[in-house]
Design an enzyme around this catalytic site. Structure first.
Site, mmCIF file in Angstrom:
data_model
loop_
_atom_site.group_PDB
_atom_site.id
_atom_site.type_symbol
_atom_site.label_atom_id
_atom_site.label_comp_id
_atom_site.label_asym_id
_atom_site.label_seq_id
_atom_site.Cartn_x
_atom_site.Cartn_y
_atom_site.Cartn_z
ATOM 1 N N HIS A 63 -2.014 8.938 0.997
ATOM 2 C CA HIS A 63 -2.424 9.282 2.550
ATOM 3 C C HIS A 63 -2.021 10.299 2.886
ATOM 4 O O HIS A 63 -1.021 10.832 3.586
ATOM 5 C CB HIS A 63 -1.847 8.543 3.698
ATOM 6 N N ASP A 281 0.319 4.929 -3.713
ATOM 7 C CA ASP A 281 -0.255 4.494 -1.891
ATOM 8 C C ASP A 281 0.932 5.030 -0.920
ATOM 9 O O ASP A 281 0.934 4.806 0.276
ATOM 10 C CB ASP A 281 -0.656 2.888 -1.229
HETATM 11 ZN ZN ZN Z 1 -5.171 0.723 0.585
#
Ligand code: ZN
Length: 384
Positions: A63, A281
């Site tokens: 992210h 992640d």
């Molecule tokens: Zn996810």
């Protein structure tokens, strides 16, 4: 700039033996038993004797602009820094939005990907977010993939999660078409990267989609499949059927299956290692519904799990490192530029100390990024 990485135990990712590697500007120009420096005037000699040398890690789930927001505006995770990524041995990264496509945008994600690339990484992004219809840059996901260089697929589309928009099978089929044909037209992988939550359905929607359509298994990348035990059992079945499975780093054993435990089990079950990938992640949020608190996922958890697979479980380094190099490069159609150590590939090389698998050095596109475990390349606003 010429460098000769001398005498490391090289993995491409299969074990090649002791080799010298010639890095010239952004490429690997030779991998030989011995490269004589006399032929390359001014080349810097980097002693890699006794070290593990492998391709830089490819992390397909970060992210970049921060995940989160589930516990209100104060829980929005800030943008990632270059040092957070290179400290994990990662040289190629794919950025994505998450649940929040309201206060975050794909435009910002694309700009952040460009920024990280100018700082020395190789970056890509997925168009879309959790929800369907999904966020796009120029109106349709198929157009984003076909026309925008950095966009290589759609993701992360959420299924089986209370934060999912609960896409219908029809909607998922349409999205698969956009990813697949967008990939064809743009010469990209055209993957559909799917966030699978703790919800009731697990992977059942994906099983059904593949049963009813003619899309190739390879274009679907369901992730977080080790987050709970039931989902992991489905993942084993899915992999045995020929599907790719992506496991998320940092998973605690109480809630799900850690990567070292998961990999041990998958290998025991006879799952083909070529269909397993790992991702971090990183920079996503880990909301705690109980306390209302939030913490941030780290990209370095990926390397921690890789270490644990080798040092605690005794799984071969060649098998483990393949899951974050060649496998991901092939899946994302970046191979053989990425994911291997061979003549003509990009100069992404990770050098690890053998005993504890800590990072000795990291080169990205031929540039030194990490030395003695410390980032030596700084992002624009780091350390100011
Ligand atoms: Zn996810």
């Amino acid at each position: 700039m010429l460098r000769i990485l001398r005498g490391g135990e090289c993995y491409s990712p299969e074990y090649m033996g002791k080799k010298d590697i010639l890095l010239a500007f952004e490429r690997i120009c030779a991998v030989e038993d011995e490269i004589l420096p006399g032929a390359y005037k001014g080349a810097e000699i980097v002693d890699c004797a006794g070290k593990l040398v492998c391709p830089g890690i490819i992390d397909q789930h970060i992210h970049f602009t921060g995940g989160g927001g589930e516990n209100g505006p104060a829980s929005r995770v800030p943008e990632i820094r270059l040092c957070d990524i290179i400290s994990a041995g990662v040289t190629t990264a794919v950025g994505l939005l998450g649940v929040d496509s309201i206060t975050r945008s794909l435009e910002t994600l694309l700009a952040k990907a460009e920024s990280l690339e100018s700082e020395g990484l190789t970056t890509y992004i997925y168009t879309g977010s959790y929800s369907v219809p999904t966020a796009t840059l120029i109106g349709k996901p198929i157009k984003d993939i076909a026309l925008i260089k950095k966009v290589i697929g759609i993701g992360e589309i959420a299924i089986s999660d209370n934060r999912s928009s609960n896409p219908s099978l029809k909607q998922l089929k349409e999205l698969s078409y956009e990813a697949f044909v967008g990939g064809m037209l743009g010469g990209k992988a055209g993957v559909l990267h799917m966030h699978v939550g703790d919800g009731k359905g697990g992977l059942s929607l994906l099983f059904k989609l593949l049963e009813e359509t003619d899309f190739p298994y390879r274009m679907f990348v369901p992730t977080h499949l080790n987050r709970n035990r039931d989902l992991f059992e489905q993942a084993i079945r899915y992999a045995k059927q020929g599907g790719n499975i992506d496991l998320t780093a940092g998973q605690p054993a109480d809630a799900g299956v850690t990567i070292p435990d998961a990999l041990e089990r998958l290998l025991r079950e006879g799952v083909e290692p070529g269909c397993i990938t790992l991702s971090s992640d990183g920079n996503g949020s880990l909301p705690d519904p109980g306390s209302g608190g939030v913490s941030v996922g780290k990209v370095t958890w990926l390397l921690d799990d890789i270490r644990s697979c080798v040092l605690d479980k005794g799984i071969g380094f060649d098998i483990v490192i393949r899951l974050v190099t060649r496998n991901v490069a092939e899946l994302l159609k970046l191979y053989p530029g990425k994911g291997v150590l061979q003549e003509g590939s990009f100069g992404d090389v990770l050098v690890l100390n053998r005993e504890d698998m800590s990072i000795d050095k990291l080169f990205a596109m031929g540039n030194l990024m990490v030395e003695n475990g410390k980032p030596v390349k700084r992002g624009s606003y780091e350390g100011t």
